[in-house]
Design a protein around this motif. Structure first.
Motif, short mmCIF file in Angstrom:
data_model
loop_
_atom_site.label_atom_id
_atom_site.label_comp_id
_atom_site.label_asym_id
_atom_site.label_seq_id
_atom_site.Cartn_x
_atom_site.Cartn_y
_atom_site.Cartn_z
N GLY A 51 0.78 -1.23 0.00
CA GLY A 51 0.00 0.00 0.00
C GLY A 51 0.81 1.28 0.00
N ARG A 52 2.13 1.17 -0.10
CA ARG A 52 2.96 2.38 -0.01
C ARG A 52 2.66 3.42 -1.10
NH1 ARG A 52 8.74 -0.38 0.59
NH2 ARG A 52 7.69 -1.82 -0.85
N PRO A 53 2.54 3.04 -2.35
CA PRO A 53 2.22 4.06 -3.35
C PRO A 53 0.83 4.69 -3.15
CG PRO A 53 3.32 2.24 -4.41
CD PRO A 53 2.98 1.80 -2.99
N ARG A 54 -0.15 3.90 -2.81
CA ARG A 54 -1.50 4.44 -2.54
C ARG A 54 -1.44 5.40 -1.36
NH1 ARG A 54 -6.09 5.05 -5.08
NH2 ARG A 54 -5.74 3.03 -6.04
N ASP A 55 -0.69 5.04 -0.33
CA ASP A 55 -0.51 5.90 0.83
C ASP A 55 0.14 7.22 0.44
OD1 ASP A 55 -0.69 6.41 3.67
OD2 ASP A 55 1.46 6.00 3.79
N ALA A 56 1.08 7.17 -0.49
CA ALA A 56 1.74 8.40 -0.95
C ALA A 56 0.77 9.32 -1.68
CB ALA A 56 2.93 8.05 -1.84
N VAL A 57 -0.08 8.75 -2.51
CA VAL A 57 -1.09 9.56 -3.21
C VAL A 57 -2.02 10.22 -2.19
CG1 VAL A 57 -3.07 9.47 -4.78
CG2 VAL A 57 -0.96 8.26 -5.37
N GLU A 58 -2.44 9.45 -1.22
CA GLU A 58 -3.32 10.02 -0.18
C GLU A 58 -2.58 11.07 0.64
OE1 GLU A 58 -6.53 9.65 -0.19
OE2 GLU A 58 -6.26 8.29 -1.88
N ALA A 59 -1.28 10.87 0.85
CA ALA A 59 -0.49 11.87 1.58
C ALA A 59 -0.41 13.18 0.82
CB ALA A 59 0.92 11.33 1.86
N ALA A 60 -0.26 13.11 -0.49
CA ALA A 60 -0.24 14.33 -1.31
C ALA A 60 -1.54 15.10 -1.14
CB ALA A 60 -0.01 13.98 -2.78
N ARG A 61 -2.64 14.39 -1.18
CA ARG A 61 -3.95 15.03 -1.02
C ARG A 61 -4.12 15.59 0.40
NH1 ARG A 61 -6.34 10.60 -4.63
NH2 ARG A 61 -6.65 11.76 -6.57
N ALA A 62 -3.70 14.82 1.39
CA ALA A 62 -3.83 15.28 2.77
C ALA A 62 -2.98 16.53 3.00
CB ALA A 62 -3.43 14.17 3.74
N TRP A 63 -1.78 16.56 2.44
CA TRP A 63 -0.95 17.76 2.56
C TRP A 63 -1.66 18.95 1.91
CZ3 TRP A 63 0.94 21.15 -1.00
CH2 TRP A 63 1.74 22.17 -0.45
N ALA A 64 -2.22 18.74 0.74
CA ALA A 64 -2.91 19.83 0.03
C ALA A 64 -4.09 20.36 0.82
CB ALA A 64 -3.35 19.36 -1.36
N ARG A 65 -4.73 19.50 1.59
CA ARG A 65 -5.87 19.93 2.43
C ARG A 65 -5.40 20.53 3.75
NH1 ARG A 65 -7.81 14.66 0.93
NH2 ARG A 65 -7.18 13.94 3.00
N GLY A 66 -4.12 20.49 4.03
CA GLY A 66 -3.60 21.00 5.29
C GLY A 66 -3.75 20.04 6.44
N GLU A 67 -3.95 18.75 6.14
CA GLU A 67 -4.18 17.74 7.17
C GLU A 67 -2.93 16.93 7.50
OE1 GLU A 67 -7.35 15.44 5.53
OE2 GLU A 67 -8.77 17.10 5.64
N LEU A 68 -1.86 17.12 6.74
CA LEU A 68 -0.63 16.35 6.95
C LEU A 68 0.55 17.28 6.73
CD1 LEU A 68 0.41 13.38 7.42
CD2 LEU A 68 0.60 13.23 4.93
N GLY A 69 1.53 17.18 7.58
CA GLY A 69 2.70 18.01 7.44
C GLY A 69 3.54 17.62 6.23
N MET A 70 4.31 18.58 5.74
CA MET A 70 5.14 18.36 4.57
C MET A 70 6.14 17.22 4.80
SD MET A 70 8.47 18.99 3.43
CE MET A 70 9.06 20.39 4.35
N MET A 71 6.77 17.18 5.95
CA MET A 71 7.77 16.14 6.22
C MET A 71 7.14 14.74 6.22
SD MET A 71 10.70 17.62 6.32
CE MET A 71 11.81 16.51 7.16
#
Length: 169
Positions: A51-71
């Motif tokens: 699930g690592r690539p799927r998690d990365a896509v979701e991380a990009a979206r979460a960052w864009a929403r301000g829900e996940l830090g850049m690091m």
């Protein structure tokens, strides 16, 4: 190599002395996630339990929403790249695309990394179809928000040579 030696100030955030607004930075991340997700089945069909690539896509979206830090988003991008490392062909490029998408929050110019890797995945998935890459590129361009369209298209021309000529006709 997808990053230029000389950075375009339009792709550097305002807080780092550039011209890129937070809103447009988030738009670039969302677009990169869309590009990566479009080819993600090329990875998931071969490696359904990773699930690592799927998690990365979701991380990009979460960052864009301000829900996940850049690091945190960038770290998940690194994990997707780790999933790609031992692979070849379409699955590798699809995982790389996801990794690049998750890193857009760190450096906006990773947007083209996500797009170019997705194009490479489409080409690798059907090497007999000489138009597969062009079709993927055109589909990606249709997904662009009007607010970032000119910026991305100009950047594709400028960086095509260091993005594996993914954007040229």
């Amino acid at each position: 190599m997808i990053l230029p030696k000389v950075r375009d100030p339009r792709l550097v955030t305002i807080r780092r002395g550039g011209l890129l607004t937070d809103t447009d930075h988030a738009r670039l991340a969302r677009w990169a996630a869309v590009c990566a997700e479009h080819v993600l089945p090329l990875f998931e069909d071969e490696h359904p339990s990773d699930g690592r690539p799927r998690d990365a896509v979701e991380a990009a979206r979460a960052w864009a929403r301000g829900e996940l830090g850049m690091m945190d988003a960038r770290a998940r991008g690194g994990h997707a790249m780790g999933a790609a490392r031992p692979l070849h062909g379409a699955a590798r490029y699809a995982a790389c695309s996801a990794g690049q998408a998750a890193c857009v929050g760190h450096v906006a110019e990773h947007d083209l990394g996500a797009a170019a890797c997705a194009i490479r995945a489409a080409r690798a998935a059907d090497p007999r179809d000489s138009g597969a890459g062009r079709a993927e590129r055109d589909w990606q361009r249709e997904q662009l928000d009007d607010e970032i369209r000119a910026l991305v298209l100009e950047d594709q021309v400028r960086r095509d040579a260091i993005c594996w000529s993914a954007f040229a006709d």
